[in-house]
Design a protein around this motif. Structure first.
Motif, mmCIF file in Angstrom:
data_model
loop_
_atom_site.group_PDB
_atom_site.id
_atom_site.type_symbol
_atom_site.label_atom_id
_atom_site.label_comp_id
_atom_site.label_asym_id
_atom_site.label_seq_id
_atom_site.Cartn_x
_atom_site.Cartn_y
_atom_site.Cartn_z
ATOM 1 N N PRO A 1 14.214 -6.405 -4.018
ATOM 2 C CA PRO A 1 14.241 -5.517 -2.847
ATOM 3 C C PRO A 1 13.919 -4.078 -3.237
ATOM 4 O O PRO A 1 14.335 -3.597 -4.290
ATOM 5 C CB PRO A 1 15.672 -5.638 -2.333
ATOM 6 C CG PRO A 1 16.459 -6.122 -3.491
ATOM 7 C CD PRO A 1 15.528 -6.923 -4.356
ATOM 8 N N LYS A 2 13.145 -3.412 -2.392
ATOM 9 C CA LYS A 2 12.770 -2.022 -2.634
ATOM 10 C C LYS A 2 13.308 -1.165 -1.492
ATOM 11 O O LYS A 2 13.344 -1.610 -0.344
ATOM 12 C CB LYS A 2 11.256 -1.897 -2.716
ATOM 13 C CG LYS A 2 10.685 -2.627 -3.909
ATOM 14 C CD LYS A 2 9.235 -2.266 -4.122
ATOM 15 C CE LYS A 2 8.706 -2.806 -5.409
ATOM 16 N NZ LYS A 2 8.663 -4.227 -5.509
ATOM 17 N N PRO A 3 13.709 0.070 -1.770
ATOM 18 C CA PRO A 3 14.270 0.913 -0.704
ATOM 19 C C PRO A 3 13.228 1.372 0.313
ATOM 20 O O PRO A 3 13.559 1.637 1.459
ATOM 21 C CB PRO A 3 14.854 2.105 -1.457
ATOM 22 C CG PRO A 3 14.125 2.136 -2.752
ATOM 23 C CD PRO A 3 13.764 0.718 -3.068
ATOM 24 N N THR A 4 11.959 1.472 -0.093
ATOM 25 C CA THR A 4 10.920 1.915 0.840
ATOM 26 C C THR A 4 9.916 0.794 1.061
ATOM 27 O O THR A 4 9.734 -0.072 0.210
ATOM 28 C CB THR A 4 10.169 3.143 0.295
ATOM 29 O OG1 THR A 4 9.578 2.791 -0.953
ATOM 30 C CG2 THR A 4 11.112 4.311 0.082
ATOM 31 N N ARG A 5 9.263 0.835 2.199
ATOM 32 C CA ARG A 5 8.254 -0.170 2.519
ATOM 33 C C ARG A 5 6.863 0.404 2.299
ATOM 34 O O ARG A 5 6.631 1.596 2.466
ATOM 35 C CB ARG A 5 8.412 -0.629 3.962
ATOM 36 C CG ARG A 5 9.716 -1.370 4.156
ATOM 37 C CD ARG A 5 9.767 -2.027 5.489
ATOM 38 N NE ARG A 5 11.015 -2.768 5.633
ATOM 39 C CZ ARG A 5 11.254 -3.616 6.599
ATOM 40 N NH1 ARG A 5 10.355 -3.827 7.528
ATOM 41 N NH2 ARG A 5 12.396 -4.256 6.660
ATOM 42 N N LEU A 6 5.938 -0.469 1.976
ATOM 43 C CA LEU A 6 4.569 -0.079 1.673
ATOM 44 C C LEU A 6 3.867 0.423 2.931
ATOM 45 O O LEU A 6 3.992 -0.168 4.003
ATOM 46 C CB LEU A 6 3.827 -1.290 1.104
ATOM 47 C CG LEU A 6 2.373 -1.107 0.721
ATOM 48 C CD1 LEU A 6 2.265 -0.160 -0.463
ATOM 49 C CD2 LEU A 6 1.760 -2.445 0.371
ATOM 50 N N THR B 1 5.907 -5.378 6.849
ATOM 51 C CA THR B 1 6.942 -6.059 7.628
ATOM 52 C C THR B 1 7.311 -7.326 6.891
ATOM 53 O O THR B 1 6.495 -7.894 6.178
ATOM 54 C CB THR B 1 6.458 -6.412 9.046
ATOM 55 O OG1 THR B 1 5.310 -7.243 8.936
ATOM 56 C CG2 THR B 1 6.122 -5.176 9.831
ATOM 57 N N ARG B 2 8.534 -7.759 7.062
ATOM 58 C CA ARG B 2 8.986 -8.947 6.323
ATOM 59 C C ARG B 2 9.287 -10.079 7.258
ATOM 60 O O ARG B 2 9.404 -9.936 8.422
ATOM 61 C CB ARG B 2 10.223 -8.600 5.512
ATOM 62 C CG ARG B 2 9.881 -7.572 4.463
ATOM 63 C CD ARG B 2 11.074 -7.167 3.656
ATOM 64 N NE ARG B 2 10.650 -6.099 2.758
ATOM 65 C CZ ARG B 2 11.435 -5.179 2.300
ATOM 66 N NH1 ARG B 2 12.691 -5.159 2.622
ATOM 67 N NH2 ARG B 2 10.977 -4.257 1.495
#
Length: 50
Positions: free
Chosen positions: A26-31, A49-50
């Motif tokens: 998991p990453k704190p920011t999204r691409l 979006t996931r």
């Protein structure tokens, strides 16, 4: 960890135009990437979006 699928959605119209593979961590920011949206007809920001 295995790769997971994620979609890139247009920030303007919300259509999911592109799919990518991301690491399972998991990453704190999204691409966020500037890509061409075929529905808007121009280059817009696409967010993960996931």
């Amino acid at each position: 960890m295995a790769l997971k699928k994620a979609s890139l959605a247009c920030a303007v119209c919300g259509s999911r135009n592109y799919s990518i593979k991301i690491s399972g961590n998991p990453k704190p920011t999204r691409l966020e990437v500037n890509k061409f949206c075929k529905h808007c007809g121009k280059y817009t920001t696409h967010r993960e979006t996931r």
